[in-house]
Design an enzyme around this catalytic site. Structure first.
Site, PDB file in Angstrom:
ATOM      1  N   ALA A 105       0.841  -1.205   0.000  1.00 30.23           N
ATOM      2  CA  ALA A 105       0.000   0.000   0.000  1.00 30.23           C
ATOM      3  C   ALA A 105       0.872   1.248   0.000  1.00 30.23           C
ATOM      4  O   ALA A 105       0.609   2.211  -0.736  1.00 30.23           O
ATOM      5  CB  ALA A 105      -0.930  -0.013   1.218  1.00 30.23           C
ATOM      6  N   GLU A 124       9.967   3.509   6.376  1.00 29.39           N
ATOM      7  CA  GLU A 124       9.696   2.117   6.754  1.00 29.39           C
ATOM      8  C   GLU A 124      10.456   1.848   8.055  1.00 29.39           C
ATOM      9  O   GLU A 124      11.649   2.104   8.137  1.00 29.39           O
ATOM     10  CB  GLU A 124      10.165   1.179   5.639  1.00 29.39           C
ATOM     11  CG  GLU A 124      10.290  -0.276   6.032  1.00 29.39           C
ATOM     12  CD  GLU A 124       9.020  -0.894   6.622  1.00 29.39           C
ATOM     13  OE1 GLU A 124       7.958  -0.771   6.000  1.00 29.39           O
ATOM     14  OE2 GLU A 124       9.109  -1.472   7.736  1.00 29.39           O
ATOM     15  N   THR A 133       3.395  -7.657   2.297  1.00 26.76           N
ATOM     16  CA  THR A 133       3.300  -7.756   0.833  1.00 26.76           C
ATOM     17  C   THR A 133       4.477  -8.551   0.286  1.00 26.76           C
ATOM     18  O   THR A 133       4.339  -9.324  -0.668  1.00 26.76           O
ATOM     19  CB  THR A 133       3.264  -6.348   0.208  1.00 26.76           C
ATOM     20  OG1 THR A 133       2.302  -5.565   0.920  1.00 26.76           O
ATOM     21  CG2 THR A 133       2.900  -6.405  -1.256  1.00 26.76           C
ATOM     22  N   GLY A 137       1.825 -14.401  -1.127  1.00 22.33           N
ATOM     23  CA  GLY A 137       1.879 -15.239  -2.322  1.00 22.33           C
ATOM     24  C   GLY A 137       1.661 -14.450  -3.607  1.00 22.33           C
ATOM     25  O   GLY A 137       1.767 -15.012  -4.693  1.00 22.33           O
ATOM     26  N   ASP A 361       0.528   0.110  14.343  1.00 17.72           N
ATOM     27  CA  ASP A 361       0.952   1.484  14.660  1.00 17.72           C
ATOM     28  C   ASP A 361       0.029   2.538  14.041  1.00 17.72           C
ATOM     29  O   ASP A 361      -0.279   3.549  14.669  1.00 17.72           O
ATOM     30  CB  ASP A 361       2.367   1.766  14.142  1.00 17.72           C
ATOM     31  CG  ASP A 361       3.417   0.857  14.758  1.00 17.72           C
ATOM     32  OD1 ASP A 361       3.044  -0.123  15.426  1.00 17.72           O
ATOM     33  OD2 ASP A 361       4.611   1.125  14.563  1.00 17.72           O
ATOM     34  N   ARG A 416     -12.268 -18.926   4.324  1.00 17.82           N
ATOM     35  CA  ARG A 416     -11.115 -19.182   5.190  1.00 17.82           C
ATOM     36  C   ARG A 416     -11.509 -19.416   6.647  1.00 17.82           C
ATOM     37  O   ARG A 416     -10.865 -20.191   7.337  1.00 17.82           O
ATOM     38  CB  ARG A 416     -10.131 -18.027   5.108  1.00 17.82           C
ATOM     39  CG  ARG A 416      -9.350 -18.051   3.832  1.00 17.82           C
ATOM     40  CD  ARG A 416      -8.271 -17.008   3.827  1.00 17.82           C
ATOM     41  NE  ARG A 416      -7.474 -17.159   2.620  1.00 17.82           N
ATOM     42  CZ  ARG A 416      -6.493 -16.356   2.267  1.00 17.82           C
ATOM     43  NH1 ARG A 416      -6.182 -15.328   3.044  1.00 17.82           N
ATOM     44  NH2 ARG A 416      -5.809 -16.555   1.167  1.00 17.82           N
ATOM     45  N   HIS A 522      -4.458 -12.261   9.131  1.00 14.39           N
ATOM     46  CA  HIS A 522      -4.894 -10.970   8.571  1.00 14.39           C
ATOM     47  C   HIS A 522      -5.844 -10.308   9.549  1.00 14.39           C
ATOM     48  O   HIS A 522      -6.673 -10.982  10.168  1.00 14.39           O
ATOM     49  CB  HIS A 522      -5.625 -11.212   7.243  1.00 14.39           C
ATOM     50  CG  HIS A 522      -5.966  -9.958   6.495  1.00 14.39           C
ATOM     51  ND1 HIS A 522      -5.115  -9.379   5.589  1.00 14.39           N
ATOM     52  CD2 HIS A 522      -7.052  -9.164   6.533  1.00 14.39           C
ATOM     53  CE1 HIS A 522      -5.666  -8.292   5.094  1.00 14.39           C
ATOM     54  NE2 HIS A 522      -6.851  -8.142   5.649  1.00 14.39           N
ATOM     55  N   GLU A 551      -3.911  -2.858   4.787  1.00 18.62           N
ATOM     56  CA  GLU A 551      -4.417  -3.620   5.933  1.00 18.62           C
ATOM     57  C   GLU A 551      -4.642  -2.747   7.164  1.00 18.62           C
ATOM     58  O   GLU A 551      -5.319  -3.181   8.112  1.00 18.62           O
ATOM     59  CB  GLU A 551      -3.445  -4.773   6.233  1.00 18.62           C
ATOM     60  CG  GLU A 551      -4.122  -5.946   6.894  1.00 18.62           C
ATOM     61  CD  GLU A 551      -3.221  -7.156   7.074  1.00 18.62           C
ATOM     62  OE1 GLU A 551      -2.395  -7.457   6.171  1.00 18.62           O
ATOM     63  OE2 GLU A 551      -3.345  -7.812   8.119  1.00 18.62           O
ATOM     64  N   ALA A 566      -6.647  -9.090  -0.588  1.00 19.56           N
ATOM     65  CA  ALA A 566      -5.925  -8.085   0.208  1.00 19.56           C
ATOM     66  C   ALA A 566      -4.883  -7.336  -0.601  1.00 19.56           C
ATOM     67  O   ALA A 566      -4.723  -6.123  -0.445  1.00 19.56           O
ATOM     68  CB  ALA A 566      -5.259  -8.756   1.411  1.00 19.56           C
TER      69      ALA A 566
HETATM   70  C1  FAD Z   1       2.262 -15.046   4.384  1.00 18.28           C
HETATM   71  C2  FAD Z   1       1.208 -14.167   3.780  1.00 18.28           C
HETATM   72  C3  FAD Z   1       0.714 -14.478   2.517  1.00 18.28           C
HETATM   73  C4  FAD Z   1      -0.279 -13.678   1.956  1.00 18.28           C
HETATM   74  N1  FAD Z   1      -0.687 -13.933   0.684  1.00 18.28           N
HETATM   75  C5  FAD Z   1      -1.587 -13.115   0.109  1.00 18.28           C
HETATM   76  C6  FAD Z   1      -1.922 -13.283  -1.265  1.00 18.28           C
HETATM   77  O1  FAD Z   1      -1.359 -14.133  -1.970  1.00 18.28           O
HETATM   78  N2  FAD Z   1      -2.875 -12.450  -1.782  1.00 18.28           N
HETATM   79  C7  FAD Z   1      -3.489 -11.484  -1.041  1.00 18.28           C
HETATM   80  O2  FAD Z   1      -4.352 -10.783  -1.568  1.00 18.28           O
HETATM   81  N3  FAD Z   1      -3.133 -11.273   0.239  1.00 18.28           N
HETATM   82  C8  FAD Z   1      -2.195 -12.043   0.817  1.00 18.28           C
HETATM   83  N4  FAD Z   1      -1.802 -11.790   2.098  1.00 18.28           N
HETATM   84  C9  FAD Z   1      -2.280 -10.563   2.760  1.00 18.28           C
HETATM   85  C10 FAD Z   1      -1.562  -9.359   2.147  1.00 18.28           C
HETATM   86  O3  FAD Z   1      -0.230  -9.727   1.845  1.00 18.28           O
HETATM   87  C11 FAD Z   1      -1.541  -8.152   3.067  1.00 18.28           C
HETATM   88  O4  FAD Z   1      -2.813  -7.889   3.588  1.00 18.28           O
HETATM   89  C12 FAD Z   1      -1.086  -6.914   2.291  1.00 18.28           C
HETATM   90  O5  FAD Z   1       0.129  -7.191   1.610  1.00 18.28           O
HETATM   91  C13 FAD Z   1      -0.907  -5.743   3.243  1.00 18.28           C
HETATM   92  O6  FAD Z   1      -0.273  -4.699   2.573  1.00 18.28           O
HETATM   93  P1  FAD Z   1       0.030  -3.359   3.367  1.00 18.28           P
HETATM   94  O7  FAD Z   1       0.875  -2.531   2.490  1.00 18.28           O
HETATM   95  O8  FAD Z   1      -1.228  -2.806   3.889  1.00 18.28           O
HETATM   96  O9  FAD Z   1       0.867  -3.832   4.638  1.00 18.28           O
HETATM   97  P2  FAD Z   1       2.335  -4.429   4.698  1.00 18.28           P
HETATM   98  O10 FAD Z   1       2.723  -5.011   3.379  1.00 18.28           O
HETATM   99  O11 FAD Z   1       2.408  -5.305   5.882  1.00 18.28           O
HETATM  100  O12 FAD Z   1       3.252  -3.151   4.909  1.00 18.28           O
HETATM  101  C14 FAD Z   1       3.167  -2.355   6.063  1.00 18.28           C
HETATM  102  C15 FAD Z   1       4.556  -1.827   6.367  1.00 18.28           C
HETATM  103  O13 FAD Z   1       4.458  -0.749   7.294  1.00 18.28           O
HETATM  104  C16 FAD Z   1       5.567  -0.815   8.169  1.00 18.28           C
HETATM  105  N5  FAD Z   1       5.253  -0.048   9.385  1.00 18.28           N
HETATM  106  C17 FAD Z   1       4.395  -0.381  10.369  1.00 18.28           C
HETATM  107  N6  FAD Z   1       4.358   0.574  11.307  1.00 18.28           N
HETATM  108  C18 FAD Z   1       5.208   1.547  10.912  1.00 18.28           C
HETATM  109  C19 FAD Z   1       5.613   2.794  11.476  1.00 18.28           C
HETATM  110  N7  FAD Z   1       5.148   3.210  12.661  1.00 18.28           N
HETATM  111  N8  FAD Z   1       6.514   3.546  10.800  1.00 18.28           N
HETATM  112  C20 FAD Z   1       7.035   3.112   9.614  1.00 18.28           C
HETATM  113  N9  FAD Z   1       6.708   1.933   9.057  1.00 18.28           N
HETATM  114  C21 FAD Z   1       5.789   1.165   9.690  1.00 18.28           C
HETATM  115  C22 FAD Z   1       5.707  -2.308   8.423  1.00 18.28           C
HETATM  116  O14 FAD Z   1       6.979  -2.622   8.944  1.00 18.28           O
HETATM  117  C23 FAD Z   1       5.462  -2.867   7.028  1.00 18.28           C
HETATM  118  O15 FAD Z   1       6.663  -2.997   6.300  1.00 18.28           O
HETATM  119  C24 FAD Z   1      -0.804 -12.577   2.680  1.00 18.28           C
HETATM  120  C25 FAD Z   1      -0.303 -12.278   3.955  1.00 18.28           C
HETATM  121  C26 FAD Z   1       0.700 -13.053   4.498  1.00 18.28           C
HETATM  122  C27 FAD Z   1       1.231 -12.700   5.853  1.00 18.28           C
END
Ligand code: FAD
Length: 585
Positions: A105, A124, A133, A137, A361, A416, A522, A551, A566
């Site tokens: 995101a 980050e 992410t 998968g 956070d 799920r 999740h 998320e 997601a």
């Molecule tokens: C093992 C696994 C497999 C999955 N497979 C799939 C899939 O195949 N398809 C699907 O749709 N979904 C899948 N999901 C779910 C999906 O990957 C996540 O919901 C999605 O990638 C979340 O993206 P995001 O950018 O919101 O969060 P994230 O990718 O988790 O990124 C958030 C980032 O923010 C950083 N952060 C947090 N707090 C702070 C702060 N205070 N200051 C600075 N940085 C901070 C964290 O360290 C992290 O790097 C999977 C999840 C997991 C765990």
């Protein structure tokens, strides 16, 4: 982890990693820096790399073992100073858009804001980009007429459509959505088409139903009408997709697109990072946002701790985008909110497959400026959590789930939450995903399969009986179960558990098994946002200057997130957040 250490009479001369089974990418920062730091400082007291602590500790322990073998003093080396960390840390500054969080995101928001003309800083808190992410998968659900052209429609899939259209109206928005799908379904039936029925509205209706009608219909529609555009945007920015469009676990329909050559979010992260850096996004690692700056009800920046531990303030003229991910790795938080929703037993004791950065956070920071939270109690367990860390794929088209007694017990193509509850009720809360060579080699390169078998991460048998012996389930029961499964594939009708998705039989040896047990995966709830990714307060009003995506937000998934929804959610609303923030006055 196997290391080789070369000593002189009184020093550590060289540390080499000879062999390891760590997860590529996640472990890279530790593998790249820890051996050099040990030699540079002649110390075993070097700091673990944030986000790769287990790998860091594995290296330090292995080197300590070598020191012992060489007759050295481990305790003295642990106590030796390991130097001060000095890096070019982020300093207090002003920028158009500040993005907090470097997962999908955040990277998508940063790239989109930069492409729309804004100056952007992304922070980050861990030592590497990617978050969940990176670990994921990479399955990406979208309606895609071109990609789904060769996916067939079957009688049992038609039943799924008819059943959802027969569901009583839950709200006016639901009724309107159903009417849209009904019209498309009627047109489909008269068209004579035989390939898969799908549309953004059908994807939306399935998403709403899977979340027990607690998702926000308007937000869901925004998601499903934009996913194809997001997929094309990712392709333009360097992500490669397999031609195979199938159903990742819990996805409920053949619309999961898979990255290639590996089914992994690592490629999405790498492509977005390259594109963001090329678009002049400044990226700061090891930099944590602590709180938002609130000036008369408007968010104007954030207070952060930089990589050197200094407190700095970034003023963001156009706004702050929270993209900090979920809270599955925060045991206290998930235990507290679980009581409001799923009430999973022992959620504090279950493991998680999330990044250590998923500590909620952004939710905490949002609460500091009166942000509204939605759906916080709905926490998803991942049924397909590999016991050994290995795995073939999360796709269910041609896989059977079998328990310790060698029997199927659930519809593998189901929701799920149902799959997780089913798995928790089996012996040892464990089950096996069983597939054949055709399916395994479709999902994974042969070398990777061989490697995982060699490391004991997955099991392989030339025959089902041999496989049964390896995993310790009764051979006759497993053979009978798979024979029955193959008959069901050929019949293509709903079975006793309600499975409707049938693709290939499990017949071509060798056969594979992966042991799974559920874990916390999740968090569906989070900050409430509108269709422009603006965060809303507890009175339903927009909080000026604050945006969120991924998320950290709630509202789409209701009680149960559809597998593969997601990543499109994070990337689509990230893209929207970046564009909205860049356009702010
Ligand atoms: C093992 C696994 C497999 C999955 N497979 C799939 C899939 O195949 N398809 C699907 O749709 N979904 C899948 N999901 C779910 C999906 O990957 C996540 O919901 C999605 O990638 C979340 O993206 P995001 O950018 O919101 O969060 P994230 O990718 O988790 O990124 C958030 C980032 O923010 C950083 N952060 C947090 N707090 C702070 C702060 N205070 N200051 C600075 N940085 C901070 C964290 O360290 C992290 O790097 C999977 C999840 C997991 C765990």
């Amino acid at each position: 982890m196997k290391v080789s250490v070369t000593f002189t009479a009184d020093a550590i001369e060289k540390v080499e990693i000879v062999e390891h089974a760590e997860t590529g990418g996640i472990s890279d920062p530790a593998i790249e820096t820890i051996p050099g730091a040990i030699v540079e400082y002649q110390s075993l007291g070097v700091d673990a790399v944030s986000g790769a602590t287990l790998t860091s500790e594995a290296i330090l322990n292995a080197v300590a073992d070598c020191v012992t073998q060489a007759g050295g003093d481990v305790e003295a080396l642990k106590a030796a100073p390991a130097g001060e960390k000095t890096v070019e840390g982020l300093q207090s500054t002003t920028v158009d858009v500040l993005v907090v969080g470097g997962g999908g995101a955040g990277l998508s928001a940063a790239l989109s804001a930069a492409q729309n003309g804004a100056s952007v800083i992304l922070v980050e808190k861990l030592a590497a980009l990617g978050g969940n992410t990176f670990r994921c998968g990479g399955a990406f659900n979208t309606y895609d007429p071109e990609g789904q052209a060769s996916n067939p429609m079957t009688e049992s899939l038609s039943t799924t459509v008819e059943n959802l259209l027969a569901h009583e109206d839950v709200s006016e928005e639901h009724a309107a959505l159903k009417a849209d799908v009904q019209k498309q379904w009627d047109e489909y039936k008269t068209s004579g088409r035989t390939n898969l029925f799908d549309s953004p509205e059908w994807h939306a209706l399935q998403t709403l139903d899977a979340g027990d009608y607690l998702g926000n219909v308007s937000q869901i529609r925004t998601l499903t009408t934009n996913t194809l555009d997001t997929l094309h945007w990712l392709t333009e920015n360097g992500v490669n997709w397999s031609d195979e469009v199938s159903t990742v676990v819990g996805a409920l329909w053949n619309r999961s697109h898979q990255t290639t050559p590996d089914a992994s979010g690592a490629q999405i992260v790498a492509a977005l990072e390259n594109a963001a850096r090329a678009a002049n996004v400044q990226i700061f690692l090891d930099t944590k946002a602590e709180s938002l700056v609130n000036s008369n009800g408007k968010v104007t920046g954030a207070v952060l701790t930089n990589a050197n531990g200094e407190s700095v303030t970034v003023t963001a003229n156009k706004g702050v985008i929270l993209a900090t991910g979920g809270f599955a790795a925060n045991v206290e938080m998930r235990t507290k909110y679980n009581e409001e929703g799923n009430k999973w037993e022992n959620i504090d004791k279950l493991g998680t497959n999330n990044t250590p950065g998923a500590t909620g956070d952004g939710i905490t920071m949002g609460l500091g400026v009166d942000a509204n939270l939605v759906g916080m109690g709905w926490i998803q367990l991942m049924p397909l959590n590999s016991v050994s860390g290995g795995g073939i794929s999360g796709y269910v088209n041609s896989t059977a789930f079998v328990n310790q007694e060698g029997k199927r017990y659930v519809a593998e193509d189901g929701r799920r939450d149902v799959l997780a509850a089913g798995a928790l009720a089996q012996t040892n809360q464990t089950f096996y995903g069983i597939c054949d060579n055709k399916e395994a080699t479709l999902r994974m390169a042969q070398a990777a399969l061989d490697g995982q078998v060699a490391y004991g991460m997955i099991s392989r048998g030339e025959t089902l009986a041999e496989l049964a012996g390896i995993i310790g389930v009764p051979a006759d029961a497993l053979e009978a179960t798979i024979a029955e499964f193959n008959d069901l594939v050929k019949a293509g009708k709903p079975d006793e558990f309600g499975r409707t998705l049938w693709e290939n039989t499990i017949e071509e040896g060798p056969f594979y098994a992966v042991a799974f047990t559920p874990c916390v995966h999740h968090t569906m709830g989070g900050l409430e946002i509108n269709g422009s990714a603006q965060v809303l307060n507890t009175s339903g009003e927009v909080i000026e200057g604050l945006y969120a995506a991924g998320e950290v937000t709630g509202g789409i998934h209701g009680t149960n997130r559809v597998g593969g929804n997601a990543v499109p959610d994070a990337l689509t609303f990230g893209k929207i957040a970046g564009a909205t923030a860049a356009a702010a006055k």
